[in-house]
Scaffold this active site. Structure first.
Site, PDB file in Angstrom:
ATOM      1  N   LYS A  52      38.440  35.568  38.894  1.00 56.33           N
ATOM      2  CA  LYS A  52      39.580  35.069  39.109  1.00 56.33           C
ATOM      3  C   LYS A  52      39.354  33.533  39.725  1.00 56.33           C
ATOM      4  CE  LYS A  52      41.729  39.098  38.946  1.00 56.33           C
ATOM      5  NZ  LYS A  52      43.038  39.070  38.109  1.00 56.33           N
ATOM      6  N   TYR A  88      32.324  43.250  43.755  1.00 57.97           N
ATOM      7  CA  TYR A  88      33.577  42.357  42.975  1.00 57.97           C
ATOM      8  C   TYR A  88      33.163  41.257  42.498  1.00 57.97           C
ATOM      9  CZ  TYR A  88      38.751  41.499  42.626  1.00 57.97           C
ATOM     10  OH  TYR A  88      40.008  41.132  42.314  1.00 57.97           O
TER      11      TYR A  88
END
Length: 259
Positions: A162, A155
């Site tokens: 994010k 990720y």
């Protein structure tokens, strides 16, 4: 009864054809707002969302735009201003990413992920603010994820994007509150969407949904409508002193140490 703070307002939601974005679009329409529905690849679901908004008696503007491309992003806001004359709420929901281990991440995947997820928030805000000033203020709400602070498998690019969203939320929050524009973010836990169900159906060894639920103290997954309600709240006068914050909505998922 519709929420008075959304009645006859205009909301732009990126990536609003499906999933959380669609739930947000319908929540705002149910409460009296006109909706700008954005999509890039999947037109049919976006058209269905637009029909559902119109069935609720509200106007729907459907705009195909790749928000990772600055020309497309600018056109999205230009068409919004041309159609509605202003904007009250900008919901930064669309996201994409190349999931790979850090040592295998490619430049193209990094740029794609950062441009769609994070860069578009900053430059979208620059386009949104003049439209909101015409209405006397407004709100910007982004959808982020636990990967901004926790390490999730493969990720790295999405997680970094994010984290950038949450940092931008703080900077924009401080800079824009003087213009009566509130900027915040919502970090949902595992949300029960069609995409998640499709992924679970492909899982061969065990039910991935059951594994997720077992880790949620609340005993169930988050529903898209619950995320939409929090987004709606952050656009309300009751939330006007919430500035630059990330609100976690996960049923306690990120609190216990994983077993």
């Amino acid at each position: 009864m519709p929420s008075s703070h959304l009645l006859n307002k205009t909301v732009l939601i990126t990536g609003s054809g499906r999933g959380i974005g669609k739930a947000i679009a319908l929540h705002f329409a149910q409460n009296g707002a006109d909706v700008v529905i954005n999509f890039f690849r999947n037109r049919a679901p976006a058209e269905e969302t637009a029909r559902e908004v119109e069935a609720l008696g509200r106007r729907a503007l459907l705009v195909k735009a790749d928000i990772g491309d600055l020309d497309d992003l600018n056109r999205l806001f230009d068409e919004t201003g041309k159609t509605f004359g202003g904007l009250d709420f900008y919901i930064h929901n669309a996201a994409s990413g190349y999931n790979r281990p850090a040592m295998e991440q490619k430049v193209k995947g990094w740029d794609w992920t950062m441009n769609i997820n994070a860069r578009s928030l900053l430059f979208g805000a620059q386009k949104a603010v003049p439209l909101m000033e015409k209405r006397g203020g407004g709100a910007i709400v982004s959808i982020t994820s636990a990967g901004s602070t926790r390490v999730l498998p493969d990720y790295v690019a999405v997680g970094a994007s994010k984290a950038a969203i949450e940092s931008l939320t703080r900077y924009l929050g401080v800079e824009l509150i003087g213009k009566n524009i509130a900027v915040n973010a919502v970090s949902p836990g595992v949300v029960e969407t069609d995409a998640l169900k499709h992924f679970a159906a492909m899982e061969s060894k065990e039910n991935i949904l059951e594994r997720f639920v077992a880790q949620v103290p609340a005993g169930r997954l988050i529903q898209p409508e619950e995320v939409a309600e929090i987004v709606g709240f952050l656009c309300s006068p009751a939330a006007r002193m919430i500035v630059g914050q990330t609100i976690t909505v996960d049923g306690g998922f990120t609190l216990p140490i994983p077993k």
